[in-house]
Design a protein around this motif. Structure first.
Motif, mmCIF file in Angstrom:
data_model
loop_
_atom_site.group_PDB
_atom_site.id
_atom_site.type_symbol
_atom_site.label_atom_id
_atom_site.label_comp_id
_atom_site.label_asym_id
_atom_site.label_seq_id
_atom_site.Cartn_x
_atom_site.Cartn_y
_atom_site.Cartn_z
ATOM 1 N N LEU A 79 0.866 -1.174 0.000
ATOM 2 C CA LEU A 79 0.000 0.000 0.000
ATOM 3 C C LEU A 79 0.901 1.221 0.000
ATOM 4 O O LEU A 79 1.659 1.440 0.951
ATOM 5 N N VAL A 80 0.818 2.022 -1.053
ATOM 6 C CA VAL A 80 1.712 3.172 -1.194
ATOM 7 C C VAL A 80 0.878 4.447 -1.155
ATOM 8 O O VAL A 80 0.036 4.690 -2.023
ATOM 9 N N LEU A 81 1.128 5.256 -0.137
ATOM 10 C CA LEU A 81 0.355 6.471 0.109
ATOM 11 C C LEU A 81 1.178 7.695 -0.286
ATOM 12 O O LEU A 81 2.353 7.786 0.068
ATOM 13 N N PRO A 82 0.610 8.652 -1.013
ATOM 14 C CA PRO A 82 1.388 9.843 -1.356
ATOM 15 C C PRO A 82 1.692 10.693 -0.125
ATOM 16 O O PRO A 82 0.909 10.758 0.823
ATOM 17 N N GLY A 83 2.854 11.347 -0.166
ATOM 18 C CA GLY A 83 3.201 12.377 0.809
ATOM 19 C C GLY A 83 3.362 13.701 0.098
ATOM 20 O O GLY A 83 3.279 13.775 -1.141
ATOM 21 N N ASN A 84 3.608 14.747 0.846
ATOM 22 C CA ASN A 84 3.724 16.065 0.228
ATOM 23 C C ASN A 84 4.899 16.141 -0.746
ATOM 24 O O ASN A 84 4.869 16.894 -1.727
ATOM 25 N N HIS A 85 5.947 15.331 -0.544
ATOM 26 C CA HIS A 85 7.075 15.327 -1.468
ATOM 27 C C HIS A 85 6.774 14.575 -2.759
ATOM 28 O O HIS A 85 7.567 14.630 -3.700
ATOM 29 N N ASP A 86 5.654 13.873 -2.800
ATOM 30 C CA ASP A 86 5.307 13.083 -3.985
ATOM 31 C C ASP A 86 4.452 13.866 -4.972
ATOM 32 O O ASP A 86 3.915 13.294 -5.931
ATOM 33 N N ILE A 87 4.331 15.178 -4.738
ATOM 34 C CA ILE A 87 3.696 16.100 -5.675
ATOM 35 C C ILE A 87 4.784 17.027 -6.200
ATOM 36 O O ILE A 87 5.598 17.529 -5.413
ATOM 37 N N PRO A 88 4.847 17.286 -7.514
ATOM 38 C CA PRO A 88 5.922 18.144 -8.054
ATOM 39 C C PRO A 88 5.960 19.503 -7.360
ATOM 40 O O PRO A 88 4.920 20.129 -7.119
ATOM 41 N N LEU A 89 7.171 19.936 -7.023
ATOM 42 C CA LEU A 89 7.342 21.224 -6.348
ATOM 43 C C LEU A 89 7.658 22.336 -7.335
ATOM 44 O O LEU A 89 7.102 23.428 -7.244
ATOM 45 N N PHE A 90 8.546 22.085 -8.277
ATOM 46 C CA PHE A 90 9.027 23.141 -9.172
ATOM 47 C C PHE A 90 8.282 23.188 -10.505
ATOM 48 O O PHE A 90 8.297 24.212 -11.176
ATOM 49 N N ASN A 91 7.638 22.091 -10.886
ATOM 50 C CA ASN A 91 6.852 22.065 -12.121
ATOM 51 C C ASN A 91 5.427 22.488 -11.773
ATOM 52 O O ASN A 91 4.589 21.670 -11.410
#
Length: 278
Positions: free
Chosen positions: A66-78
Motif C-alpha cells: 500500500l503506497v500512500l502519497p506524501g507532500n514530497h510526492d507532488i511536483p514542487l518546481f513544475n
C-alpha cells in the motif's frame, strides 16, 4: 497472524544504498504479509525516483504493498504538473488508487490521502474522508485490528512539530475512535514514537494509538533519530479486542543491518500517563 511492515519517508533520490539493502534483508527474514509506505516515497516526485521506489518494493517480495502519497510526492518546481496532474508520476507507477486498502482475517488497513496540490507541507483530512474511513471501520469484524494510515501525524511529542499536525485531526480521531479504530499510522516528521490518543483526548470510546515511523532509508535524518521502520502484528484477543505488538527496528550503522530496538504491546486497558505535550 498478519505481519505489517510500516515504511515511511523513503525520499527516493536521497536514499542510502546500504540501508536499502539492509531493509530488503529484514523483509526477507521477517516475511511480512503487507508493506505500507506512509508517504514521501520520493524526494521530488520525479519519474526516476518513483522507478527506484518501485524497484525497492519489488525487491522486498512482500505479497501486498500500500503506497500512500506524501507532500514530497507532488511536483514542487513544475507548477503546471502540480496544478493539473499532481499525482501523474505516482499513478503511473503505483496505479490510480491513492487510498488503497488491505484486509485479512485479523487486520484491516485503510489509507487516507492527506496531501493537497495547493499545500506545500501541511496535510488535510476532509469531512468526506473522515466519514468514508469511519464507515469502512464500522464494517470490520471484531477479530480485526483496525488500522488507519495518514502521512501527516495526528499526534506529536515535541512543540516544534505542532505545525505539522494533520489539519482536522481532532475530528478524525473522534470519529475513527467511535468507529472502532485501534491504530493510526503516520510519518512526515521523521521521528518514531507511540502516543496513547485515549490519554490525550477526552471522550474517546476506547483505547486508540498513534504510531509514527521514522525515515526508513533516506539520508534526510532528524537529529537523534536514525533510519527506522516498524513491524506491527495482532496479538491475543482480550474481551473481543486484540492486543497489538509494535516492534521498532533501527538501522545499526556498524553492523549494517536493522535491529529490533523496542517492542511494545498495545492493549485495550492502557493506564499509562498521557504525554505532556497536548
Amino acid at each position: 497472524m498478519t505481519l505489517l511492515l510500516q515504511v515511511s519517508d523513503t525520499h527516493f533520490g536521497t536514499e542510502r544504498p546500504a540501508v536499502v539493502d539492509a531493509l530488503v534483508r529484514l523483509a526477507h527474514s521477517q516475511s511480512p504479509n503487507v508493506v505500507v509506505l506512509s508517504g514521501d516515497v520520493t524526494q521530488r516526485a520525479r519519474a526516476p525516483q518513483f522507478a527506484a521506489a518501485k524497484a525497492f518494493i519489488e525487491r522486498l517480495r512482500v505479497p501486498r504493498a500500500l503506497v500512500l502519497p506524501g507532500n514530497h510526492d507532488i511536483p514542487l518546481f513544475n507548477l503546471a504538473a502540480r496544478l493539473f496532474a499532481p499525482y501523474a508520476n505516482h499513478r503511473r507507477v503505483f496505479g490510480d488508487n491513492l487510498e488503497p486498502e488491505f484486509e485479512s482475517n485479523d487486520m484491516l488497513v485503510v489509507t487516507v490521502n492527506t496531501t493537497r496540490r495547493l499545500r506545500h507541507e501541511n496535510g488535510v483530512v476532509s469531512s468526506r474522508q473522515i466519514d468514508r474511513v469511519a464507515r469502512r471501520l464500522e464494517h470490520a469484524s471484531r477479530e480485526q485490528v483496525r488500522v488507519v494510515v495518514t502521512h501527516q501525524p495526528v499526534a506529536v511529542t515535541k512543540p516544534e512539530d505542532r505545525k505539522n499536525l494533520l489539519v482536522n485531526h481532532r475530528a478524525a480521531i473522534q470519529a475513527w475512535a467511535e468507529a472502532g479504530a485501534d491504530v493510526v499510522l503516520g510519518g512526515h516528521i521523521h521521528l518514531p514514537f507511540i502516543v496513547p490518543l485515549h490519554r490525550r483526548y477526552e471522550g474517546l470510546s476506547h483505547t486508540m494509538w498513534a504510531v509514527q515511523a521514522g525515515s526508513a532509508v533516506s539520508s534526510r535524518l532528524r537529529r537523534g533519530a536514525g533510519n527506522s521502520v516498524n513491524l506491527i502484528r495482532p496479538g491475543e484477543s482480550v474481551n473481543g479486542r486484540r492486543t497489538i505488538c509494535v516492534e521498532r527496528w533501527d538501522y545499526d550503522e556498524p553492523a549494517k543491518r536493522f535491529v529490533c530496538e523496542s517492542t511494545e504491546e498495545l492493549n485495550a486497558y492502557d493506564t499509562r500517563p498521557a504525554p505532556l505535550l497536548q
